[in-house]
Design a protein around this motif. Structure first.
Motif, short mmCIF file in Angstrom:
data_model
loop_
_atom_site.label_atom_id
_atom_site.label_comp_id
_atom_site.label_asym_id
_atom_site.label_seq_id
_atom_site.Cartn_x
_atom_site.Cartn_y
_atom_site.Cartn_z
N ASP A 343 -13.23 3.50 7.25
CA ASP A 343 -13.10 2.12 6.98
C ASP A 343 -12.31 1.57 8.16
N VAL A 344 -12.89 0.30 8.57
CA VAL A 344 -12.23 -0.25 9.69
C VAL A 344 -12.15 -1.94 9.16
N LYS A 358 -7.09 7.61 13.02
CA LYS A 358 -7.53 8.08 14.62
C LYS A 358 -6.98 9.12 15.30
N SER A 359 -5.72 9.27 14.83
CA SER A 359 -4.92 10.39 15.39
C SER A 359 -5.39 11.87 14.72
N THR A 385 -23.39 2.01 12.91
CA THR A 385 -23.16 3.70 13.60
C THR A 385 -22.59 3.63 14.76
N VAL A 386 -21.43 4.04 15.00
CA VAL A 386 -20.59 4.13 16.17
C VAL A 386 -21.07 5.22 17.16
N ASN A 404 -11.86 3.78 20.15
CA ASN A 404 -12.39 2.20 20.66
C ASN A 404 -12.50 1.64 18.97
N LEU A 405 -12.20 2.33 17.89
CA LEU A 405 -12.24 1.66 16.53
C LEU A 405 -11.18 0.56 16.38
#
Length: 702
Positions: A343-344, A358-359, A385-386, A404-405
């Motif tokens: 979820d971004v 992210k970590s 899709t990343v 990079n998110l």
């Protein structure tokens, strides 16, 4: 401030690390800055990747705590004379006048602006001194901006090290406050760095200066509080049942741990948790226990049943059911096909959400084998899709995609889930682990937002062999109810990650049980013998209750058990004739009993467990009669693990303010848990003791 002896001890800390270690040199630089009373420089520091002893870690926490207390105190001492000096001159310039009733009739604001003050001008030396002080601050700001080091490139190798040190600090026995969030050179890998110019400005402003105060609202005006939009499922505590009228109890097992982390977060923020956030079974099952496991993989788990006295009620007993899953060896673990569904959306733009997420996922990537597969899907407004399915051996590519998110947009959860399942099917591993790992604060506001709609979507997808686990982040917007719904129906687990240490526990230390399922749709049914048991109640599992007929229905979904999982269920039972009954007996006749009240009359109960192997659709049955052979004469004779799990059960009930533990104080819980702490390699049980102390203080030691 800190005296010279403590400064010398700080230097000893740096000496414990390898001399060539870059982090050690950085830490030594921070010590030198601290020695020069550069408080700001140390506030930017952290233990980083230093491998320090427990004593050194504790000392660092003590120093940071003293610094946090000393800095505002010194700032206040400086601000007070300045405020007094300013007030004195204002009064000299325009003293207030009073009428006969001692009421102010004229103020400075009433005077025309053209009137000049009658007091003498400040002395020239004082003006020069003030100008010099201002110039010194500006000079320090400019100098710090020039010498502040640039943030180094993050390396994947230091993530686990940083998490380990964070883990050691956060799980200490004394539950000491954590140092300020590290930034810049001293930041944990994966965390955002503060620009050097900002660090310089922060350093200058922290130099014994009174901080700027925000504009105060009028005394009679209530400050608006931030809306708490956490969605938690309401449920009622399990009632007491009469064994003669209702002898059968049925429920699904639960290996989720989200509730414990949520409770811990609340207590560490200085508030008692909301009752519905306390799911007692998740509190108990948060901890690893050394229950006896199965001898081979042919039987996925083993159950052990004991009957012991109840520490909070002398007239009842506890029937303790312990289940241990088979622990799959790392060399025998199947290939993993994982899809990170992240979820971004805009609601994730907070330090304890996307940055922590992210970590956390960087830690998981370091745990996977080279031939495992990872895909990354994000959703915010729409899904994207990343990262297409990529082998874990391409670690740099995967970590770059995670780094990079960025957050932004609304939350199109439905579209993201569909895209994640599509990628999981694209790289499906036969006889392997195929799992979608959803990380979110649970705020689905685009597409299917109804929990029942999401439930049906997940149910239809799990039939393909792709399971789903949910990891919640952040507070104030957490949709715990949705997380529980889709995790339970996706043959997965739900965990709440509030710290990097918790991420390390869930995704590194417990990776095998989190990822590798050894049994699915596991149900427990207990039939109590009315000739031996008058009443019973199940502690916890309220949201996992099943109908009696659901036990034999293989179409009814239930919880799963992962590799090495420990699962505990505790019943409080009232032996017949003990005098502890809460329900009056029937006036007219008795309810029928299947065995006529004669056969197996010496049994307390009969425990049945149904399960399916991961790739099968037909359940198997395990049964265990509970007799006097399962009895333990005194509570102290129970194993340390059994006693500790009972302490956690009592704590959970106490937080929910249940009647059963109303007269059982936190001190008694502390006494049991302390005596049963046993081996505690990761500090989980020590941390539990600190939470009991916090709850006791917040609850008035009741």
């Amino acid at each position: 401030m800190v005296d010279d002896n403590e400064l010398n001890r700080l230097r000893d800390i740096a000496a414990l690390a390898p001399a060539k270690d870059a982090k050690a040199r950085a830490f030594e630089a921070a010590l030198r800055a601290y020695d020069q009373e550069n408080i700001s420089a140390v506030s930017q520091g952290s233990l980083g990747g230093l491998r320090l002893t427990e004593r050194a870690q504790k000392l660092w926490s003590e120093i940071m705590q003293k610094k946090l207390i000393a800095t505002p105190a010194l700032a206040g001492l400086v601000a007070l004379p300045i405020a007094g000096y300013a007030t004195f001159h204002l009064l000299r310039e325009q003293p207030p006048k009073f009428d006969g009733d001692e009421k102010i009739t004229e103020t400075l604001a009433d005077k025309p602006t053209t009137v000049k003050p009658t007091t003498a001008e400040p002395k020239r030396g004082e003006l020069e001194k003030d100008k010099k002080a201002d110039a010194d601050v500006e000079s320090r700001d400019a100098t710090d901006a020039l010498v502040a080091p640039a943030s180094p490139q993050k390396s994947e190798s230091t993530v686990a090290g940083g998490a380990a040190q964070q883990n050691a600090l956060e799980r200490g026995v004394l539950a000491e406050p954590a140092p300020p969030a590290p930034t810049g050179e001293f930041a944990l890998d994966g965390a955002a760095s503060v620009p050097s110019t900002s660090r310089a400005r922060m350093a200058a402003e922290s130099k014994l200066m009174a901080p700027q105060q925000p504009a105060m609202a009028p005394a009679d005006q209530m400050l608006p509080q931030e809306e708490n939009r956490d969605r938690i499922e309401d449920f009622k505590t399990n009632p007491v049942h009469a064994a003669l009228e209702d002898p059968v109890s049925t429920f699904s097992i639960d290996v989720d741990t989200a509730s414990y982390s949520f409770v811990r977060s609340s207590l560490k923020q200085g508030t008692l948790p909301q009752a519905d956030t306390v799911r007692v079974e998740e509190m108990i099952n948060y901890f690893p226990y050394d229950w006896k496991g199965p001898d081979s993989a042919s039987t996925p788990f083993n159950s052990t049943v004991s009957v012991m006295p109840t520490p909070w009620n002398t007239q009842t007993r506890l029937m303790h059911v312990a289940i241990k899953g088979f622990d799959v060896k790392p060399t025998e673990q199947p290939k993993a096909n994982l899809v990170f569904l992240i979820d971004v959306s805009g609601s994730m733009d907070e330090p304890d959400k996307l940055p922590l997420l992210k970590s956390a996922f960087r830690l998981l990537v370091s745990k996977l084998k080279a031939d495992d597969t990872i895909s990354i899907v994000t959703y915010a407004g729409d899904a994207g899709t990343v990262l297409e399915p990529t082998k874990a051996s391409e670690k740099d590519k995967i970590l770059s995609a995670i780094d990079n998110l960025t957050p932004g947009g609304s939350t199109a959860g439905e579209a993201g889930i569909k895209e994640a399942y599509r990628l999981a099917q694209k790289s499906f591993v036969k006889d392997g682990v195929n799992r979608v790992m959803l990380a979110t604060d649970g705020d689905f506001n685009v597409g299917q937002t109804d929990d029942d709609d999401l439930k049906r979507l997940i149910e239809s997808e799990r039939k393909s062999g792709v399971f789903l686990s949910v990891f919640g982040f952040g507070r104030g917007n957490l949709n715990d109810q949705m997380m529980q719904t889709i995790a339970q129906n996706g043959n997965g687990t739900a965990a709440y990650i509030d710290t990097l240490a918790e991420a390390e526990k869930v995704l590194v230390e417990d990776a095998s049980s989190t990822l590798f399922t050894i049994a699915k749709d596991v149900k427990i049914q207990v039939e109590f013998n009315p000739n031996k048991v008058s009443e019973y109640r199940l502690i916890g599992y309220e949201t996992r209750a099943l109908n009696r007929e659901d036990f034999n229905n293989d179409r009814v979904d239930a919880g799963d058990i992962g590799s090495g999982h420990s699962v505990t269920a505790i019943y409080e039972i009232t032996p017949k004739g003990s005098g502890g009954e809460q329900i009056d007996p029937l006036r007219y006749g008795q309810a029928s009993v299947d065995n006529g009240g004669v056969a197996n009359a010496d049994e307390y109960a009969f425990v049945k467990i149904r399960y399916k192997l991961p790739n099968e659709d037909v359940s198997k049955l395990i049964t265990t009669p509970v007799t006097s052979a399962n009895e333990i004469s005194s509570f102290d004779q129970a194993s340390a693990d059994q006693r500790f799990s009972v302490a956690v059960a009592a704590f959970g009930q106490k937080l929910r303010d249940e009647d059963a533990t109303a007269k059982f104080g936190y001190d008694k819980i502390m006494e049991i848990a302390t005596a049963a702490r046993g081996a505690d390699p990761f500090g989980y049980r020590s941390e539990f003791l600190s939470l009991v102390r916090l709850a006791s203080a917040l609850g008035g030691n009741r």
